[in-house]
Design a protein around this motif. Structure first.
Motif, PDB file in Angstrom:
ATOM      1  N   HIS A   1       0.869  -1.186   0.000  1.00  0.00           N
ATOM      2  CA  HIS A   1       0.000   0.000   0.000  1.00  0.00           C
ATOM      3  C   HIS A   1       0.902   1.230   0.000  1.00  0.00           C
ATOM      4  CE1 HIS A   1      -3.137   2.867   1.144  1.00  0.00           C
ATOM      5  NE2 HIS A   1      -4.033   1.908   0.959  1.00  0.00           N
TER       6      HIS A   1
ATOM      7  N   GLY B   1       0.298   3.927   1.430  1.00  0.00           N
ATOM      8  CA  GLY B   1       0.145   4.689   2.665  1.00  0.00           C
ATOM      9  C   GLY B   1      -0.308   6.100   2.383  1.00  0.00           C
ATOM     10  N   ASP B   2       0.342   7.072   3.026  1.00  0.00           N
ATOM     11  CA  ASP B   2      -0.028   8.476   2.822  1.00  0.00           C
ATOM     12  C   ASP B   2       0.947   9.195   1.903  1.00  0.00           C
ATOM     13  OD1 ASP B   2      -2.343   8.619   4.688  1.00  0.00           O
ATOM     14  OD2 ASP B   2      -0.822   8.065   6.155  1.00  0.00           O
TER      15      ASP B   2
ATOM     16  N   ASP C   1      -4.138  -1.989   7.501  1.00  0.00           N
ATOM     17  CA  ASP C   1      -5.191  -1.073   7.962  1.00  0.00           C
ATOM     18  C   ASP C   1      -4.823  -0.428   9.299  1.00  0.00           C
ATOM     19  OD1 ASP C   1      -6.675  -1.650   5.735  1.00  0.00           O
ATOM     20  OD2 ASP C   1      -8.024  -3.063   6.739  1.00  0.00           O
TER      21      ASP C   1
ATOM     22  N   ARG D   1      -1.975   2.141   8.957  1.00  0.00           N
ATOM     23  CA  ARG D   1      -2.481   3.383   8.351  1.00  0.00           C
ATOM     24  C   ARG D   1      -3.250   4.207   9.378  1.00  0.00           C
ATOM     25  NH1 ARG D   1      -5.234   4.431   3.492  1.00  0.00           N
ATOM     26  NH2 ARG D   1      -3.902   6.255   3.708  1.00  0.00           N
TER      27      ARG D   1
ATOM     28  N   GLY E   1       1.723   8.372   7.203  1.00  0.00           N
ATOM     29  CA  GLY E   1       2.359   7.070   7.066  1.00  0.00           C
ATOM     30  C   GLY E   1       3.173   6.895   5.803  1.00  0.00           C
TER      31      GLY E   1
END
Length: 268
Positions: free
Chosen positions: A14, A16-17, A228, A231, A238
């Motif tokens: 993922h 993330g941010d 999840d 995050r 993140g």
């Protein structure tokens, strides 16, 4: 005689941010040898294109060398060292023509059909070995704060919140050759769980929390849960996240569901 076992595994990734993804993750099954698998996590650094080029190179090198590997005659530790060093050389060559300086971590483990497991890592991506809901061993980061921990100047808890926790003292693509730390599990056992992940994952969990999640959930459920939860705990700040989870089970247990050994007690 080695007891027959099966591997249950999952990968997750993922962004993330972050605005872009520099992590890469792979779980490779050998094309000719059943039960021979290679897990690789690479956390790229050096800007959007630089970091992704670096982690891509780790994956490309790992795939090429693993395809030529023969578990009956070749040395697994040597293979992992070659993956690290050849990736490092190509990343260094890429840096000559790149606008940014590409770098990458690597955390890789190889499981042979007879059940021995070999690790190699450089940087701060980690590998964990759990058994029965407890941590048996994990890699030690090649980082500034880990050096402080090793000298007794910081605790593990203090290190995770240190302002310089992201400073590495070695990785792929740096001017000097990367430090490569090896580890061997001579024989995996049913109930063993292996986790390889980037710092975007492990930064948000204690070893006890990871052990509880991996013991209580299937690899796929654990992968989704950890992403999840990481995050959520990052609260909008993140990093990229990548992980591989592999659980070893005896073939005799094939029809049994893994028991919910410990309740999940994580808080936000």
């Amino acid at each position: 005689m080695t007891k027959a076992f099966r591997l249950i595994a999952s990968t997750g990734i993922h962004k993330g941010d972050r605005d872009y993804q520099q992590d890469q993750v792979a779980l490779l099954s050998h094309p000719r040898y059943n039960g021979c698998v290679l897990a690789v996590v690479a956390d790229g650094m050096g800007g959007r294109s630089g970091g992704r080029k670096a982690s891509d190179q780790v994956m490309m090198t790992a795939r090429q060398l693993f395809e030529r590997y023969c578990p009956d005659t070749d040395d697994a530790s040597s293979l992992l060292e070659h993956i690290v060093h050849e990736s490092h050389i190509v990343i260094r060559l890429t840096a000559i023509s790149a606008e940014q300086e590409p770098h990458s971590t690597v955390a890789a483990f190889l499981i042979n059909p007879r059940g021995d497991c070999h690790w190699a890592h450089a940087g701060d991506s980690r590998i964990y070995h759990f058994q029965g809901g407890r941590l048996l061993y994990r890699t030690a980061d090649h980082s500034y704060v880990q050096a402080l921990v090793d000298r007794g100047e910081l605790t593990e808890a203090e290190a995770s919140n240190h302002p310089h926790s992201n400073i590495l003292i070695g990785c792929l693509g740096s001017e000097s050759d990367p430090p490569v730390t090896m580890h061997l599990i001579s024989q995996l056992q049913p109930g063993d769980v292996l986790l390889a992940c980037s710092d975007g994952v492990w930064h948000y969990f204690s070893p006890a929390e990871l052990a509880s999640v991996l013991e209580s959930l299937t690899p796929r459920e654990a992968t989704e849960f950890l992403i999840d939860k990481a995050r959520s705990r990052a609260r909008g700040g993140g990093d990229n996240l990548s992980l591989v989870v592999v659980r070893i089970e005896a073939l005799a247990d094939e029809k049994k569901l893994p028991p919910l050994v410990a309740p999940l007690t994580l808080s936000a």
